[in-house]
Design a protein around this motif. Structure first.
Motif, short mmCIF file in Angstrom:
data_model
loop_
_atom_site.label_atom_id
_atom_site.label_comp_id
_atom_site.label_asym_id
_atom_site.label_seq_id
_atom_site.Cartn_x
_atom_site.Cartn_y
_atom_site.Cartn_z
N VAL A 100 3.29 -0.96 -5.75
CA VAL A 100 4.53 -1.00 -4.99
C VAL A 100 5.72 -1.23 -5.92
O VAL A 100 6.81 -0.68 -5.71
N ALA A 101 5.52 -2.02 -6.96
CA ALA A 101 6.61 -2.34 -7.90
C ALA A 101 6.81 -1.27 -8.96
O ALA A 101 7.80 -1.31 -9.70
N MET A 102 5.90 -0.31 -9.06
CA MET A 102 5.94 0.65 -10.17
C MET A 102 7.28 1.38 -10.32
O MET A 102 7.78 1.51 -11.44
N PRO A 103 7.92 1.86 -9.24
CA PRO A 103 9.23 2.50 -9.46
C PRO A 103 10.24 1.57 -10.12
O PRO A 103 10.96 1.97 -11.04
N GLY A 104 10.27 0.33 -9.70
CA GLY A 104 11.19 -0.64 -10.31
C GLY A 104 10.81 -0.96 -11.74
O GLY A 104 11.68 -1.07 -12.62
N LEU A 105 9.51 -1.10 -12.01
CA LEU A 105 9.05 -1.38 -13.37
C LEU A 105 9.38 -0.22 -14.31
O LEU A 105 9.79 -0.43 -15.45
N LYS A 106 9.20 1.01 -13.83
CA LYS A 106 9.54 2.18 -14.65
C LYS A 106 11.04 2.21 -14.95
O LYS A 106 11.44 2.54 -16.07
N LEU A 107 11.85 1.86 -13.96
CA LEU A 107 13.30 1.84 -14.18
C LEU A 107 13.68 0.79 -15.22
O LEU A 107 14.48 1.06 -16.12
N TRP B 53 7.25 -8.44 0.50
CA TRP B 53 6.79 -8.95 -0.79
C TRP B 53 6.09 -10.29 -0.64
O TRP B 53 5.09 -10.54 -1.32
N ALA B 54 6.57 -11.14 0.24
CA ALA B 54 5.92 -12.42 0.45
C ALA B 54 4.48 -12.21 0.92
O ALA B 54 3.56 -12.88 0.45
N GLU B 55 4.28 -11.26 1.81
CA GLU B 55 2.94 -10.97 2.31
C GLU B 55 2.06 -10.38 1.22
O GLU B 55 0.90 -10.78 1.05
N LEU B 56 2.58 -9.42 0.46
CA LEU B 56 1.81 -8.82 -0.63
C LEU B 56 1.38 -9.87 -1.66
O LEU B 56 0.22 -9.88 -2.10
N ILE B 57 2.30 -10.73 -2.04
CA ILE B 57 1.99 -11.74 -3.04
C ILE B 57 0.99 -12.76 -2.51
O ILE B 57 0.06 -13.16 -3.22
N THR B 58 1.14 -13.14 -1.25
CA THR B 58 0.17 -14.07 -0.65
C THR B 58 -1.22 -13.46 -0.67
O THR B 58 -2.19 -14.13 -1.04
N ARG B 59 -1.31 -12.20 -0.31
CA ARG B 59 -2.62 -11.54 -0.33
C ARG B 59 -3.15 -11.37 -1.75
O ARG B 59 -4.35 -11.48 -1.99
N ALA B 60 -2.27 -11.09 -2.71
CA ALA B 60 -2.70 -10.96 -4.10
C ALA B 60 -3.23 -12.29 -4.62
O ALA B 60 -4.20 -12.33 -5.37
N ARG B 61 -2.61 -13.38 -4.20
CA ARG B 61 -3.06 -14.71 -4.64
C ARG B 61 -4.38 -15.10 -3.99
O ARG B 61 -5.20 -15.76 -4.61
N ASP B 62 -4.58 -14.71 -2.74
CA ASP B 62 -5.77 -15.14 -2.00
C ASP B 62 -6.85 -14.07 -1.88
O ASP B 62 -8.02 -14.39 -1.73
N GLY B 63 -6.45 -12.79 -1.95
CA GLY B 63 -7.37 -11.72 -1.62
C GLY B 63 -8.02 -10.99 -2.76
O GLY B 63 -8.84 -10.11 -2.54
N GLY B 64 -7.65 -11.29 -3.96
CA GLY B 64 -8.33 -10.68 -5.09
C GLY B 64 -7.55 -9.61 -5.80
O GLY B 64 -6.39 -9.32 -5.49
N PRO B 65 -8.22 -8.98 -6.78
CA PRO B 65 -7.55 -8.05 -7.69
C PRO B 65 -7.02 -6.78 -7.02
O PRO B 65 -6.05 -6.21 -7.48
N ALA B 66 -7.62 -6.34 -5.94
CA ALA B 66 -7.13 -5.12 -5.29
C ALA B 66 -5.70 -5.31 -4.80
O ALA B 66 -4.87 -4.39 -4.88
N TRP B 67 -5.40 -6.49 -4.30
CA TRP B 67 -4.03 -6.76 -3.83
C TRP B 67 -3.07 -6.88 -5.01
O TRP B 67 -1.90 -6.51 -4.90
#
Length: 185
Positions: A23-30, A2-16
């Motif tokens: 990746v969070a969708m199963p948890g969000l649905k729950l 998650w740390a890596e995903l969030i770092t990339r989302a912050r720096d790498g743009g909307p695709a991340w």
């Protein structure tokens, strides 16, 4: 991970960012399912979209703020998303149907109708015409805030905030006696 995903989302743009949501969708649905569990059908129909929108809005907001150096990132993200959804439930509790026998008798005239209160609030400068339309559309006509936001091409959280501010001013004016519900005033 998650740390890596969030770092990339912050720096790498909307695709991340979309990747983080995926990746969070199963948890969000729950979380969403737990929010509407054991609710009556009318509640699910009226509020599921609002709950899901606020849940996702809070999740995305926390992607920008969450401390990725602390443990349990995913659990903390789900907790924040749940808090966002709980805000909608707490707002909507005010609108739950009540036993008609416990309500005060309604006046026989159009005095004091919600529409006349909104008209007078606009006339007296308590709320703007746009705020009155927002309140009327989402509260009286029962359109969802996310639908209206999509129609207006603005974020749903902005409309929630605008509606809450306008309703607060409206309630304060009514409580202080500054606003009349009489159409003739």
């Amino acid at each position: 991970m998650w740390a890596e995903l969030i770092t990339r989302a912050r720096d790498g743009g909307p695709a991340w960012t979309v990747g983080c949501v995926g990746v969070a969708m199963p948890g969000l649905k729950l979380v969403a399912a737990r929010m509407i569990k054991n609710r009556p059908a009318w509640y699910i129909e009226a509020h599921t979209d609002d709950i899901a929108a606020e849940l996702l809005t809070e999740f995305l907001a926390q992607l920008k703020r969450i401390d990725i150096h602390r443990p349990d990132i995913a659990a903390r993200l789900m907790c924040w998303a749940r808090k966002g959804a709980l805000r909608i439930r707490s707002h909507e509790r005010r609108d739950l149907p009540r036993d008609p026998a416990t309500l005060p008798a309604a006046p026989a005239t159009s005095e004091g109708t919600p529409e006349s209160v909104l008209e007078n609030a606009v006339r007296q400068g308590v709320i703007s015409p746009l705020e009155a339309t927002l309140i009327c559309t989402t509260r009286l006509d029962r359109r969802t805030v996310p639908d209206l936001a999509r129609e207006r091409a603005i974020p749903a959280h902005r409309l929630y905030r605008e509606r809450a501010a306008a309703e607060t001013r409206l309630v304060n004016a009514l409580q202080q006696g500054l606003l009349s519900s009489n159409p003739a005033d």
